[in-house]
Design a protein around this motif. Sequence first.
Motif, PDB file in Angstrom:
ATOM      1  N   ASN A 118       0.885  -1.121  -0.004  1.00 18.01           N
ATOM      2  CA  ASN A 118       0.027   0.019  -0.051  1.00 18.01           C
ATOM      3  C   ASN A 118       0.809   1.104  -0.097  1.00 18.01           C
ATOM      4  O   ASN A 118       0.371   2.462  -0.679  1.00 18.01           O
ATOM      5  N   GLU A 119       2.046   1.130   0.638  1.00 14.24           N
ATOM      6  CA  GLU A 119       2.899   2.364   0.811  1.00 14.24           C
ATOM      7  C   GLU A 119       3.690   2.656  -0.346  1.00 14.24           C
ATOM      8  O   GLU A 119       4.360   3.695  -0.688  1.00 14.24           O
ATOM      9  N   GLY A 120       4.138   1.543  -1.127  1.00 20.15           N
ATOM     10  CA  GLY A 120       4.961   1.667  -2.257  1.00 20.15           C
ATOM     11  C   GLY A 120       5.564   0.309  -2.512  1.00 20.15           C
ATOM     12  O   GLY A 120       4.882  -0.847  -2.382  1.00 20.15           O
ATOM     13  N   MET A 121       6.579   0.357  -3.109  1.00 20.38           N
ATOM     14  CA  MET A 121       7.212  -0.814  -3.749  1.00 20.38           C
ATOM     15  C   MET A 121       8.771  -0.901  -3.211  1.00 20.38           C
ATOM     16  O   MET A 121       9.460   0.045  -3.122  1.00 20.38           O
ATOM     17  N   VAL A 122       9.158  -2.506  -2.703  1.00 21.55           N
ATOM     18  CA  VAL A 122      10.435  -2.579  -2.312  1.00 21.55           C
ATOM     19  C   VAL A 122      11.115  -3.491  -3.299  1.00 21.55           C
ATOM     20  O   VAL A 122      10.522  -4.908  -3.494  1.00 21.55           O
ATOM     21  N   CYS A 123      12.159  -3.544  -3.816  1.00 15.40           N
ATOM     22  CA  CYS A 123      12.984  -4.364  -4.666  1.00 15.40           C
ATOM     23  C   CYS A 123      14.504  -4.787  -4.226  1.00 15.40           C
ATOM     24  O   CYS A 123      14.974  -3.699  -3.913  1.00 15.40           O
ATOM     25  N   LEU A 124      14.850  -6.015  -4.661  1.00 11.80           N
ATOM     26  CA  LEU A 124      16.111  -6.427  -3.866  1.00 11.80           C
ATOM     27  C   LEU A 124      16.626  -7.351  -4.978  1.00 11.80           C
ATOM     28  O   LEU A 124      16.066  -8.366  -5.355  1.00 11.80           O
ATOM     29  N   SER A 125      17.849  -7.367  -5.290  1.00 13.18           N
ATOM     30  CA  SER A 125      18.561  -8.276  -6.081  1.00 13.18           C
ATOM     31  C   SER A 125      19.880  -8.543  -5.725  1.00 13.18           C
ATOM     32  O   SER A 125      20.647  -7.623  -5.116  1.00 13.18           O
ATOM     33  N   ASP A 126      20.583  -9.574  -6.090  1.00 10.56           N
ATOM     34  CA  ASP A 126      21.812  -9.827  -5.849  1.00 10.56           C
ATOM     35  C   ASP A 126      22.601  -9.518  -6.963  1.00 10.56           C
ATOM     36  O   ASP A 126      22.003  -8.925  -8.050  1.00 10.56           O
ATOM     37  N   THR A 127      24.002  -9.835  -6.962  1.00 10.58           N
ATOM     38  CA  THR A 127      24.727  -9.488  -8.156  1.00 10.58           C
ATOM     39  C   THR A 127      25.570 -10.553  -8.725  1.00 10.58           C
ATOM     40  O   THR A 127      26.518 -10.477  -9.806  1.00 10.58           O
ATOM     41  N   ARG A 128      25.393 -11.946  -8.390  1.00  7.08           N
ATOM     42  CA  ARG A 128      26.390 -13.111  -8.776  1.00  7.08           C
ATOM     43  C   ARG A 128      25.876 -13.682  -9.996  1.00  7.08           C
ATOM     44  O   ARG A 128      24.668 -13.930 -10.239  1.00  7.08           O
ATOM     45  N   THR A 129      26.927 -13.729 -10.963  1.00  4.43           N
ATOM     46  CA  THR A 129      26.671 -14.646 -12.110  1.00  4.43           C
ATOM     47  C   THR A 129      27.702 -15.518 -12.253  1.00  4.43           C
ATOM     48  O   THR A 129      28.857 -15.175 -12.079  1.00  4.43           O
ATOM     49  N   ASN A 130      27.201 -16.836 -12.520  1.00  4.55           N
ATOM     50  CA  ASN A 130      28.437 -17.879 -12.434  1.00  4.55           C
ATOM     51  C   ASN A 130      27.985 -19.016 -13.649  1.00  4.55           C
ATOM     52  O   ASN A 130      26.911 -19.291 -14.050  1.00  4.55           O
ATOM     53  N   ALA A 131      29.272 -19.308 -14.291  1.00  3.36           N
ATOM     54  CA  ALA A 131      29.054 -20.214 -15.412  1.00  3.36           C
ATOM     55  C   ALA A 131      30.011 -21.472 -14.969  1.00  3.36           C
ATOM     56  O   ALA A 131      30.883 -21.728 -15.742  1.00  3.36           O
ATOM     57  N   GLY A 132      29.708 -21.944 -13.653  1.00  2.00           N
ATOM     58  CA  GLY A 132      30.554 -22.957 -13.304  1.00  2.00           C
ATOM     59  C   GLY A 132      31.425 -22.708 -12.010  1.00  2.00           C
ATOM     60  O   GLY A 132      31.205 -21.110 -11.906  1.00  2.00           O
ATOM     61  N   LEU A 133      31.754 -23.449 -11.273  1.00  2.00           N
ATOM     62  CA  LEU A 133      32.336 -22.937  -9.785  1.00  2.00           C
ATOM     63  C   LEU A 133      33.382 -22.308  -9.763  1.00  2.00           C
ATOM     64  O   LEU A 133      33.879 -21.519  -8.826  1.00  2.00           O
ATOM     65  N   ASP A 134      34.348 -22.215 -11.157  1.00  2.00           N
ATOM     66  CA  ASP A 134      35.516 -21.515 -10.902  1.00  2.00           C
ATOM     67  C   ASP A 134      35.467 -20.363 -12.104  1.00  2.00           C
ATOM     68  O   ASP A 134      36.404 -19.764 -12.407  1.00  2.00           O
ATOM     69  N   ASN A 135      33.909 -19.871 -12.531  1.00  2.00           N
ATOM     70  CA  ASN A 135      33.822 -18.958 -13.267  1.00  2.00           C
ATOM     71  C   ASN A 135      32.714 -17.913 -12.677  1.00  2.00           C
ATOM     72  O   ASN A 135      31.565 -18.045 -13.010  1.00  2.00           O
ATOM     73  N   ILE A 136      33.074 -17.067 -11.745  1.00  2.00           N
ATOM     74  CA  ILE A 136      31.930 -16.339 -10.855  1.00  2.00           C
ATOM     75  C   ILE A 136      32.280 -14.877 -11.086  1.00  2.00           C
ATOM     76  O   ILE A 136      33.414 -14.379 -10.854  1.00  2.00           O
ATOM     77  N   SER A 137      31.196 -14.050 -11.306  1.00  2.00           N
ATOM     78  CA  SER A 137      31.456 -12.645 -11.801  1.00  2.00           C
ATOM     79  C   SER A 137      30.219 -11.827 -11.011  1.00  2.00           C
ATOM     80  O   SER A 137      29.281 -12.406 -10.696  1.00  2.00           O
ATOM     81  N   THR A 138      30.515 -10.689 -11.028  1.00  2.00           N
ATOM     82  CA  THR A 138      29.405  -9.641 -10.387  1.00  2.00           C
ATOM     83  C   THR A 138      28.944  -8.919 -11.587  1.00  2.00           C
ATOM     84  O   THR A 138      29.486  -8.150 -12.343  1.00  2.00           O
ATOM     85  N   TYR A 139      27.596  -8.800 -11.754  1.00  2.00           N
ATOM     86  CA  TYR A 139      26.872  -8.117 -12.711  1.00  2.00           C
ATOM     87  C   TYR A 139      25.504  -7.657 -12.149  1.00  2.00           C
ATOM     88  O   TYR A 139      24.928  -8.280 -11.261  1.00  2.00           O
ATOM     89  N   ARG A 140      25.252  -6.175 -12.369  1.00  2.00           N
ATOM     90  CA  ARG A 140      24.063  -5.675 -11.696  1.00  2.00           C
ATOM     91  C   ARG A 140      23.042  -6.580 -12.486  1.00  2.00           C
ATOM     92  O   ARG A 140      22.819  -6.503 -13.818  1.00  2.00           O
ATOM     93  N   LYS A 141      21.830  -6.672 -11.501  1.00  2.00           N
ATOM     94  CA  LYS A 141      20.776  -7.356 -12.133  1.00  2.00           C
ATOM     95  C   LYS A 141      19.403  -6.150 -11.998  1.00  2.00           C
ATOM     96  O   LYS A 141      18.367  -6.779 -12.461  1.00  2.00           O
ATOM     97  N   MET A 142      19.707  -5.215 -11.517  1.00  2.00           N
ATOM     98  CA  MET A 142      18.591  -4.185 -11.186  1.00  2.00           C
ATOM     99  C   MET A 142      18.997  -3.029 -12.042  1.00  2.00           C
ATOM    100  O   MET A 142      20.194  -2.378 -12.126  1.00  2.00           O
ATOM    101  N   PHE A 143      17.998  -2.682 -12.921  1.00  2.00           N
ATOM    102  CA  PHE A 143      18.139  -1.400 -13.722  1.00  2.00           C
ATOM    103  C   PHE A 143      16.964  -0.526 -13.591  1.00  2.00           C
ATOM    104  O   PHE A 143      15.801  -0.731 -13.442  1.00  2.00           O
ATOM    105  N   VAL A 144      17.157   1.007 -13.467  1.00  2.00           N
ATOM    106  CA  VAL A 144      16.261   1.762 -12.997  1.00  2.00           C
ATOM    107  C   VAL A 144      15.934   2.926 -14.187  1.00  2.00           C
ATOM    108  O   VAL A 144      17.056   3.415 -14.873  1.00  2.00           O
TER     109      VAL A 144
END
Length: 239
Positions: free
Chosen positions: A10-36
């Motif tokens: 009723n008061e508004g909206m709340v959004c939360l995202s993490d930033t992890r992207t992985n293509a295997g256990l040894d290939n982990i990166s950080t990418y923004r998942k939230m766009f305004v």
Amino acid sequence: MTYCVGLLLNEGMVCLSDTRTNAGLDNISTYRKMFVFENPGERVFIIMTAGSLSVTQTTIARLHEAMDAPDATAETSVMLAPTMLAVAELVGNTLAAVRAEIDEKLAQSQGASASMIVAGQRRGGGMRMFLIYPQGNFIEATDDTPFLQIGEHKYGKPILDRVVQPGTSLADAQKAVLLSMDSTLRSNLSVGMPLDLAVIRRDSFTVERRRIEAGDPQFRAMSDAWSNALREGFSRIAL
């Protein structure tokens, strides 16, 4: 993988995202998942993404390209669309088109998939939140289901089911999504810090944003308090 959650209250909206992207256990990166996307005083909405990074990044890029085109219209630009429903349809159509193109290029493999949450408000309209599937179709958050999740959602869902209602305050809503994320972080290595938290207050047409880095003292204290409360509650339950 990732975890994103949006609450429509009723008061508004709340959004939360993490930033992890992985293509295997040894290939982990950080990418923004939230766009305004914001035109202060007129319209504001957030897109959160999960799934194939190539699909989501291309989709976001094409949305921006359409916005910036000199011949942009209400049928092509999310910043000119007359309603939030029209925004969701534009995002869904773009996502479906990008996914189809990438699937064709990856025809010899399993293809690519992605989903999105679109949440926002335009002047003259109400707040709305949509979950957009890889095929471009979508569902909308309602009073009966005031939150939407994408990605690794199962670990963080129980607390939302128990505490989130349309009348939940924005302060409690932020606490709920952060504890939902904390449960997911503890149970799934494909979700990771830092986190992006955003709040849109009803009829404000602006976004309040916060980046929560690993080791953030406030988040750590909340996580520890939640763990202690769960242990204490468990010990008090009789068999």
